[in-house]
Design a protein around this motif. Sequence first.
Motif, PDB file in Angstrom:
ATOM      1  N   GLU A  65       0.854  -1.187   0.000  1.00 44.63           N
ATOM      2  CA  GLU A  65       0.000   0.000   0.000  1.00 44.63           C
ATOM      3  C   GLU A  65       0.889   1.237   0.000  1.00 44.63           C
ATOM      4  O   GLU A  65       1.823   1.352   0.797  1.00 44.63           O
ATOM      5  CB  GLU A  65      -0.913  -0.007   1.229  1.00 44.63           C
ATOM      6  CG  GLU A  65      -1.941   1.117   1.243  1.00 44.63           C
ATOM      7  CD  GLU A  65      -1.420   2.387   1.921  1.00 44.63           C
ATOM      8  OE1 GLU A  65      -1.827   3.496   1.522  1.00 44.63           O
ATOM      9  OE2 GLU A  65      -0.590   2.253   2.837  1.00 44.63           O
ATOM     10  N   GLY A 119       0.421   5.460  -0.243  1.00 40.56           N
ATOM     11  CA  GLY A 119      -0.418   6.647  -0.353  1.00 40.56           C
ATOM     12  C   GLY A 119      -1.890   6.356  -0.522  1.00 40.56           C
ATOM     13  O   GLY A 119      -2.613   7.081  -1.206  1.00 40.56           O
ATOM     14  N   GLY A 120      -2.353   5.278   0.100  1.00 42.14           N
ATOM     15  CA  GLY A 120      -3.771   4.944   0.038  1.00 42.14           C
ATOM     16  C   GLY A 120      -4.170   4.073  -1.135  1.00 42.14           C
ATOM     17  O   GLY A 120      -5.334   3.675  -1.243  1.00 42.14           O
ATOM     18  N   ARG A 179      -3.855  11.915  -5.420  1.00 41.55           N
ATOM     19  CA  ARG A 179      -4.104  12.516  -4.109  1.00 41.55           C
ATOM     20  C   ARG A 179      -4.556  11.400  -3.159  1.00 41.55           C
ATOM     21  O   ARG A 179      -5.487  10.650  -3.458  1.00 41.55           O
ATOM     22  CB  ARG A 179      -5.195  13.586  -4.216  1.00 41.55           C
ATOM     23  CG  ARG A 179      -5.440  14.356  -2.911  1.00 41.55           C
ATOM     24  CD  ARG A 179      -6.535  15.375  -3.102  1.00 41.55           C
ATOM     25  NE  ARG A 179      -6.129  16.391  -4.060  1.00 41.55           N
ATOM     26  CZ  ARG A 179      -5.468  17.498  -3.740  1.00 41.55           C
ATOM     27  NH1 ARG A 179      -5.140  17.717  -2.477  1.00 41.55           N
ATOM     28  NH2 ARG A 179      -5.150  18.378  -4.657  1.00 41.55           N
ATOM     29  N   SER A 180      -3.895  11.303  -2.015  1.00 43.68           N
ATOM     30  CA  SER A 180      -4.245  10.280  -1.044  1.00 43.68           C
ATOM     31  C   SER A 180      -5.664  10.497  -0.530  1.00 43.68           C
ATOM     32  O   SER A 180      -6.131  11.652  -0.409  1.00 43.68           O
ATOM     33  CB  SER A 180      -3.275  10.305   0.136  1.00 43.68           C
ATOM     34  OG  SER A 180      -1.959  10.048  -0.302  1.00 43.68           O
TER      35      SER A 180
END
Length: 255
Positions: free
Chosen positions: A132, A134-135, A250-251
């Motif tokens: 995993e 950054g999300g 973007r996380s």
Amino acid sequence: MVSDVHGNATDLARAGEGADALICLGDLVLFLDYADHARGIFPDLFGVENAVRLVELRTARRFEEAREFARGLWAGLDRDAVILGAVRRQYREIFDAFPTPTYATYGNVDVPALWPEYAKAGTTVLDGERIELGGLVFGFVGGGLRSPMRTPFEISDEQYAAKVEALGEVDVLCSHIPPDVPELTYDTVARRFERGSRALLDAIHRTRPRYSLFGHVHQPLVRRMRIGATECVNVGHFAATGRPWALEWRSPGAR
């Protein structure tokens, strides 16, 4: 993201600048450069003229003649020992150039058994495994499928499919070879179809990852295309371009 490094340690040392992580999709070794016949293990041993001849035979798909030609050159030499020594020298330089953190998987010309000797702290090797970042969930599948080229890390379709299956659902599907789509597997300079994976293509249809990222095909007919909801991207022939491909997102929960 980089793939097909093929000995380009100089540019690799700068590839991760400004990024949170570097992902490498394999083929660190340079045995023979089809664009510059003076580069690689083969011309270092046998000279440019013999390298040109070998490329000519392979490009013409005269693979048995190419193997017979190479066997004559190797006569009297301990082929495995010579190649292993040259690979070790390349790996030492390449792994030293990896920034921290790096996440890497094998290409079809790599020698996985040697990687633990050179992967330093900060370099994570993944094959049939997930992480995993950054999300997002990234899944990695290394190596190539069996072909007339008989490169070092080619496995059966069944073994490859098992690694793809082990990943389950991921957001980013990372592999060395592309999914088995003609536009993504055809090399316009070599003028042949490279082997792509049906298992990768089936996983894309079944699990709908955001991205399918790969290399292997140096001069593809199409570098980027969509398959349903999935953006498929050949991240580039890093040995030739020296440029990484950037994946930005973007996380979850970020503003």
